[in-house]
Structure formats: C-alpha cells, structure tokens
Design a protein around this motif. Structure first.
Motif, short mmCIF file in Angstrom:
data_model
loop_
_atom_site.label_atom_id
_atom_site.label_comp_id
_atom_site.label_asym_id
_atom_site.label_seq_id
_atom_site.Cartn_x
_atom_site.Cartn_y
_atom_site.Cartn_z
N ILE A 122 38.95 -11.70 35.52
CA ILE A 122 38.58 -12.32 36.79
C ILE A 122 39.55 -13.47 37.04
CG2 ILE A 122 36.80 -13.52 38.09
CD1 ILE A 122 36.06 -10.67 37.37
N ASP A 123 40.27 -13.42 38.16
CA ASP A 123 41.14 -14.53 38.53
C ASP A 123 40.29 -15.66 39.08
OD1 ASP A 123 43.74 -13.60 37.92
OD2 ASP A 123 43.71 -12.33 39.70
N GLY A 124 40.68 -16.86 38.79
CA GLY A 124 39.94 -18.00 39.31
C GLY A 124 40.47 -19.29 38.73
N CYS A 125 39.77 -20.36 39.02
CA CYS A 125 40.18 -21.66 38.47
C CYS A 125 39.11 -22.15 37.50
CB CYS A 125 40.40 -22.67 39.58
SG CYS A 125 38.93 -23.03 40.55
N LYS A 126 39.53 -23.02 36.59
CA LYS A 126 38.59 -23.60 35.64
C LYS A 126 37.63 -24.53 36.38
CE LYS A 126 41.30 -25.58 32.64
NZ LYS A 126 41.90 -26.16 31.45
N LEU A 127 36.40 -24.56 35.92
CA LEU A 127 35.41 -25.43 36.53
C LEU A 127 35.87 -26.88 36.51
CD1 LEU A 127 32.62 -25.46 37.85
CD2 LEU A 127 31.63 -25.76 35.58
N SER A 128 36.53 -27.28 35.44
CA SER A 128 36.99 -28.66 35.33
C SER A 128 38.09 -29.01 36.34
CB SER A 128 37.49 -28.95 33.91
OG SER A 128 38.57 -28.08 33.59
N ASP A 129 38.69 -27.99 36.96
CA ASP A 129 39.71 -28.22 37.98
C ASP A 129 39.14 -28.20 39.40
OD1 ASP A 129 41.63 -28.36 36.00
OD2 ASP A 129 42.26 -26.26 36.24
N CYS A 130 37.84 -27.94 39.54
CA CYS A 130 37.20 -27.85 40.87
C CYS A 130 36.80 -29.24 41.36
CB CYS A 130 35.96 -26.98 40.80
SG CYS A 130 36.31 -25.26 40.43
N PRO A 131 36.79 -29.43 42.67
CA PRO A 131 36.33 -30.70 43.22
C PRO A 131 34.82 -30.85 43.03
CG PRO A 131 36.89 -29.17 44.99
CD PRO A 131 37.28 -28.52 43.72
N PRO A 132 34.33 -32.09 42.94
CA PRO A 132 32.91 -32.34 42.69
C PRO A 132 31.96 -31.64 43.67
CG PRO A 132 34.14 -34.37 42.46
CD PRO A 132 35.10 -33.34 42.98
N ASP A 133 32.31 -31.57 44.94
CA ASP A 133 31.40 -30.92 45.90
C ASP A 133 31.28 -29.42 45.62
OD1 ASP A 133 34.12 -30.79 46.73
OD2 ASP A 133 33.51 -30.27 48.77
N GLN A 134 32.34 -28.81 45.15
CA GLN A 134 32.27 -27.39 44.80
C GLN A 134 31.44 -27.19 43.53
OE1 GLN A 134 36.07 -25.47 44.12
NE2 GLN A 134 35.29 -23.55 44.96
N ILE A 135 31.56 -28.09 42.59
CA ILE A 135 30.76 -28.01 41.36
C ILE A 135 29.28 -28.11 41.70
CG2 ILE A 135 30.23 -29.17 39.17
CD1 ILE A 135 33.24 -29.87 39.01
N LYS A 136 28.92 -28.99 42.65
CA LYS A 136 27.52 -29.10 43.08
C LYS A 136 27.00 -27.76 43.60
CE LYS A 136 26.78 -33.91 44.26
NZ LYS A 136 26.46 -34.86 45.32
N GLU A 137 27.83 -27.05 44.35
CA GLU A 137 27.43 -25.72 44.84
C GLU A 137 27.19 -24.76 43.67
OE1 GLU A 137 29.95 -24.00 47.87
OE2 GLU A 137 30.44 -26.00 48.61
N PHE A 138 28.07 -24.81 42.69
CA PHE A 138 27.93 -23.93 41.53
C PHE A 138 26.66 -24.23 40.75
CE2 PHE A 138 32.84 -23.61 41.35
CZ PHE A 138 32.83 -22.60 42.30
N ILE A 139 26.31 -25.49 40.65
CA ILE A 139 25.10 -25.88 39.93
C ILE A 139 23.87 -25.27 40.60
CG2 ILE A 139 23.57 -27.83 39.36
CD1 ILE A 139 26.16 -29.47 38.91
N ALA A 140 23.82 -25.32 41.91
CA ALA A 140 22.69 -24.75 42.65
C ALA A 140 22.59 -23.25 42.41
CB ALA A 140 22.82 -25.04 44.14
N VAL A 141 23.71 -22.56 42.42
CA VAL A 141 23.71 -21.11 42.18
C VAL A 141 23.27 -20.82 40.74
CG1 VAL A 141 25.18 -19.06 42.02
CG2 VAL A 141 25.47 -20.64 43.93
N GLY A 142 23.77 -21.58 39.80
CA GLY A 142 23.39 -21.39 38.40
C GLY A 142 21.90 -21.60 38.18
N GLN A 143 21.33 -22.60 38.84
CA GLN A 143 19.89 -22.85 38.72
C GLN A 143 19.09 -21.71 39.30
OE1 GLN A 143 19.77 -26.73 40.57
NE2 GLN A 143 19.46 -27.72 38.59
N GLU A 144 19.55 -21.14 40.37
CA GLU A 144 18.84 -20.00 40.98
C GLU A 144 18.84 -18.80 40.04
OE1 GLU A 144 19.36 -16.86 44.64
OE2 GLU A 144 20.27 -18.83 44.85
N CYS A 145 19.94 -18.62 39.32
CA CYS A 145 20.06 -17.47 38.42
C CYS A 145 19.14 -17.57 37.23
CB CYS A 145 21.49 -17.33 37.93
SG CYS A 145 22.64 -16.86 39.20
N PHE A 146 18.91 -18.79 36.76
CA PHE A 146 18.14 -18.94 35.54
C PHE A 146 16.88 -19.71 35.78
CE2 PHE A 146 22.54 -18.31 34.37
CZ PHE A 146 22.41 -17.20 33.57
#
Length: 82
Positions: free
Chosen positions: A58-82
C-alpha cells in the motif's frame, strides 16, 4: 502459570499464520459492516509461513509525517473500527 500464559501469548503473536488469519478476519468484518476510511491490505496466504507474512503493498505516508488535523481524522476512524 502466569509465565506459561505469557509464553503462549508471545508464541502466538510471533506466529505469522495467526496474524494472517487475524488480518483476513478484520478485513472481512470491516467490509461486512460497511466501515469506510480504513483499508486492510490483502494477505497472500500461499506465501505466508509461521515466520513470514506477505501482504499487498500500500502506497502512502507514515502517520508521523501527517499533519495534526489529518491525524485527528484517523483517530476518529480508528475508534469507529474498534
């Protein structure tokens, strides 16, 4: 007894055939529940062994390279999954 339980858990975590099965199960569950925003790579079971896990690239960027607002979006998706 506690040491035996830890050893069994540790051995299971290092068994990549078990990890492959878990990844396949998660991929299936997310698809069945129409969870969007998360992509689980396909496992190539024919190439997996106890010591090797082979999945789709999977092509993509490391989470540590993402801007904080994008990380917040990922956190919400992760919480929904689990």
């Amino acid at each position: 007894a506690l040491l035996n339980e830890w050893a069994i858990g540790f051995y299971t975590e290092l068994d990549f055939t078990n990890e492959a099965a878990n990844q396949i199960k998660l991929r299936t569950l997310l698809a069945e529940n129409d969870v969007s925003g998360v992509y689980i790579p396909e496992v190539y079971e024919e190439f997996c062994t106890r010591k090797l896990l082979v999945t789709e690239w999977i092509d993509g960027c490391k989470l540590s390279d993402c801007p904080p607002d994008q990380i917040k979006e990922f956190i919400a998706v992760g919480q929904e999954c689990f």
